[in-house]
Design an enzyme around this catalytic site. Structure first.
Site, PDB file in Angstrom:
ATOM      1  N   LYS A 123      28.137  57.167  45.325  1.00 44.29           N
ATOM      2  CA  LYS A 123      28.095  56.264  44.171  1.00 44.29           C
ATOM      3  C   LYS A 123      28.980  55.040  44.385  1.00 44.29           C
ATOM      4  O   LYS A 123      28.680  53.957  43.854  1.00 44.29           O
ATOM      5  CB  LYS A 123      28.526  57.003  42.897  1.00 44.29           C
ATOM      6  CG  LYS A 123      27.666  58.202  42.525  1.00 44.29           C
ATOM      7  CD  LYS A 123      26.230  57.784  42.218  1.00 44.29           C
ATOM      8  CE  LYS A 123      25.221  58.331  43.155  1.00 44.29           C
ATOM      9  NZ  LYS A 123      23.835  57.938  42.891  1.00 44.29           N
ATOM     10  N   ARG A 136      25.341  36.615  47.654  1.00 44.09           N
ATOM     11  CA  ARG A 136      24.127  35.819  47.877  1.00 44.09           C
ATOM     12  C   ARG A 136      23.812  34.917  46.690  1.00 44.09           C
ATOM     13  O   ARG A 136      22.798  34.251  46.669  1.00 44.09           O
ATOM     14  CB  ARG A 136      22.947  36.754  48.145  1.00 44.09           C
ATOM     15  CG  ARG A 136      23.100  37.586  49.413  1.00 44.09           C
ATOM     16  CD  ARG A 136      22.120  38.744  49.432  1.00 44.09           C
ATOM     17  NE  ARG A 136      20.754  38.286  49.491  1.00 44.09           N
ATOM     18  CZ  ARG A 136      19.707  38.953  49.012  1.00 44.09           C
ATOM     19  NH1 ARG A 136      19.897  40.107  48.395  1.00 44.09           N
ATOM     20  NH2 ARG A 136      18.500  38.477  49.117  1.00 44.09           N
ATOM     21  N   LYS A 138      22.880  35.743  43.712  1.00 49.46           N
ATOM     22  CA  LYS A 138      21.704  36.217  42.974  1.00 49.46           C
ATOM     23  C   LYS A 138      22.163  36.796  41.632  1.00 49.46           C
ATOM     24  O   LYS A 138      21.869  37.937  41.273  1.00 49.46           O
ATOM     25  CB  LYS A 138      20.970  37.287  43.784  1.00 49.46           C
ATOM     26  CG  LYS A 138      20.497  36.846  45.158  1.00 49.46           C
ATOM     27  CD  LYS A 138      19.241  36.018  45.059  1.00 49.46           C
ATOM     28  CE  LYS A 138      18.664  35.720  46.445  1.00 49.46           C
ATOM     29  NZ  LYS A 138      17.423  34.925  46.378  1.00 49.46           N
ATOM     30  N   GLN A 141      20.101  38.765  39.027  1.00 46.53           N
ATOM     31  CA  GLN A 141      19.741  40.155  39.275  1.00 46.53           C
ATOM     32  C   GLN A 141      20.851  41.133  38.859  1.00 46.53           C
ATOM     33  O   GLN A 141      20.657  42.348  38.911  1.00 46.53           O
ATOM     34  CB  GLN A 141      19.396  40.350  40.755  1.00 46.53           C
ATOM     35  CG  GLN A 141      18.186  39.527  41.192  1.00 46.53           C
ATOM     36  CD  GLN A 141      17.732  39.857  42.605  1.00 46.53           C
ATOM     37  OE1 GLN A 141      17.736  41.004  43.020  1.00 46.53           O
ATOM     38  NE2 GLN A 141      17.330  38.842  43.349  1.00 46.53           N
ATOM     39  N   HIS A 146      21.914  47.207  35.561  1.00 48.91           N
ATOM     40  CA  HIS A 146      22.448  47.371  36.904  1.00 48.91           C
ATOM     41  C   HIS A 146      23.935  47.718  36.863  1.00 48.91           C
ATOM     42  O   HIS A 146      24.387  48.658  37.529  1.00 48.91           O
ATOM     43  CB  HIS A 146      22.224  46.075  37.695  1.00 48.91           C
ATOM     44  CG  HIS A 146      22.463  46.219  39.163  1.00 48.91           C
ATOM     45  ND1 HIS A 146      21.450  46.544  40.047  1.00 48.91           N
ATOM     46  CD2 HIS A 146      23.587  46.098  39.901  1.00 48.91           C
ATOM     47  CE1 HIS A 146      21.944  46.608  41.282  1.00 48.91           C
ATOM     48  NE2 HIS A 146      23.242  46.347  41.208  1.00 48.91           N
ATOM     49  N   HIS A 149      24.603  51.191  35.065  1.00 49.70           N
ATOM     50  CA  HIS A 149      24.146  52.308  35.895  1.00 49.70           C
ATOM     51  C   HIS A 149      25.113  52.570  37.044  1.00 49.70           C
ATOM     52  O   HIS A 149      25.566  53.712  37.243  1.00 49.70           O
ATOM     53  CB  HIS A 149      22.744  51.997  36.433  1.00 49.70           C
ATOM     54  CG  HIS A 149      22.193  53.077  37.301  1.00 49.70           C
ATOM     55  ND1 HIS A 149      21.985  54.364  36.867  1.00 49.70           N
ATOM     56  CD2 HIS A 149      21.798  53.059  38.604  1.00 49.70           C
ATOM     57  CE1 HIS A 149      21.486  55.090  37.848  1.00 49.70           C
ATOM     58  NE2 HIS A 149      21.370  54.323  38.914  1.00 49.70           N
ATOM     59  N   TYR A 186      12.252  50.823  50.124  1.00 51.77           N
ATOM     60  CA  TYR A 186      11.669  49.587  49.587  1.00 51.77           C
ATOM     61  C   TYR A 186      12.582  48.401  49.870  1.00 51.77           C
ATOM     62  O   TYR A 186      12.129  47.349  50.337  1.00 51.77           O
ATOM     63  CB  TYR A 186      11.440  49.728  48.088  1.00 51.77           C
ATOM     64  CG  TYR A 186      10.976  48.447  47.433  1.00 51.77           C
ATOM     65  CD1 TYR A 186       9.616  48.143  47.349  1.00 51.77           C
ATOM     66  CD2 TYR A 186      11.887  47.520  46.934  1.00 51.77           C
ATOM     67  CE1 TYR A 186       9.183  46.957  46.780  1.00 51.77           C
ATOM     68  CE2 TYR A 186      11.464  46.329  46.359  1.00 51.77           C
ATOM     69  CZ  TYR A 186      10.120  46.055  46.278  1.00 51.77           C
ATOM     70  OH  TYR A 186       9.703  44.871  45.725  1.00 51.77           O
TER      71      TYR A 186
END
Length: 320
Positions: A123, A136, A138, A141, A146, A149, A186
């Site tokens: 984790k 990056r 981002k 996102q 996110h 969690h 993925y």
């Protein structure tokens, strides 16, 4: 006041020293929950405040090779954890109906406890998912889902390893590691670039898989409220309510990301058709004047006065 504080401290020491699993007390990060809590809080602060601030005037890092290595490592790590769950219990020895924790020093029981600790350690590794987003740039996102969690999971799993390393509650780890094998596969493929990304049509099914995982955990955990089982009811509620919370967070994410996005796409496709229809309707004025762009046929001739004339034939009522 001092007596109240001492009473709380004594109860805390009694909980940590006498009611936890003695096998794990000396394992790394297991003596106290506070180091884990501090790391989780710092993670949330870094990815939401400090990290974006540090990157504000910097160019985003090119982490393609690091991402490929990281995601490949996570696939292997998750697959190993999944196999450990199967070998140490869920491959045949454990009951899906009721499985108490084996606190003995039996090698297979110790192996399950060690697997639970490595799951706890994984984790912290997953914090890198968000840290890479920050590096990056981002930031879009880094969603609430996110951060919650990833930020909650180490603390939640710590209690599981400290008090119930194995048994009924480890079913969550079995499902979660299985899902993570596919999820990081993925991400690994997506990191290969646009040539591969166009074939990754199954992203939304990963979210569906996550939600199915939480539904199964809810059913599996809460069944113990209706049957007799030598497993702590406190952890039944702890695991079950975590699964409920994450289910609704992921459900909301699915709705916002896929269902509303799909509705917007359909609306955008219909919009040009509507505009074209409105333009055609505007071409016919109230007095019935017909414009040339509404006619399928036209012919021209020179009149006796030398002026050029054009005749338009209205065929809007004709079948195409």
């Amino acid at each position: 006041m001092a007596q109240f504080v001492m009473a709380i401290y004594d109860e805390y020491r009694n909980l940590m020293d006498n009611k936890s699993d003695p096998r794990v007390n000396n394992w790394f990060m297991m003596s106290s929950p506070f180091p884990t809590l501090f790391i989780c809080l710092f993670y949330a602060y870094f990815v939401k405040v400090l990290g974006p601030k540090l990157m504000e005037n910097r160019k985003p890092f090119d982490l393609k090779r690091i991402l490929l290595f990281y995601n490949f490592f996570q696939v292997i790590f998750s697959a190993w954890l999944f196999c450990e769950c199967l070998i140490a219990g869920w491959g045949g020895q454990y009951s899906f109906r009721c499985q108490p924790v084996d606190y003995s020093n039996n090698p297979i029981a110790v192996r399950m406890a060690e697997g639970c600790w490595w799951y706890y350690f994984s984790k912290f590794c997953e914090f890198l998912d968000t840290i890479f987003f920050v590096l990056r740039k981002k930031n879009n996102q880094i969603t609430t889902l996110h951060v919650i969690h990833h930020g909650c999971m180490p603390m939640s799993v710590w209690f599981g390893v400290k008090f119930t390393p194995g048994g009924h509650g480890s079913f969550f780890g079995l499902l979660n590691t299985f899902v993570h094998v596919w999820m990081y596969t993925y991400y690994f493929l997506a990191a290969l670039g646009p040539k591969v990304q166009r074939y990754l049509w199954w992203k939304k099914y990963l979210t569906t898989m996550q939600m199915v995982q939480f539904v199964l955990v809810i059913i599996h955990a809460f069944q113990l409220l209706f049957i007799e089982c030598n497993y702590p009811k406190a952890f039944v509620w702890w695991i079950g309510m975590h699964a409920v919370m994450f289910y609704f967070l992921f459900r909301n994410f699915y709705t916002q990301t896929y269902e509303k996005k799909q509705s917007s796409t359909v609306a955008l496709k219909k919009e040009p058709e509507t505009e074209e229809k409105e333009k055609k309707e505007q071409n016919v004025k109230e007095n019935g004047t017909i414009y040339a762009n509404e006619c399928k046929m036209a012919t021209g001739y020179i009149s006796d006065s030398g002026l050029r004339n054009r005749v338009f034939i209205d065929n809007r009522g004709f079948q195409k």
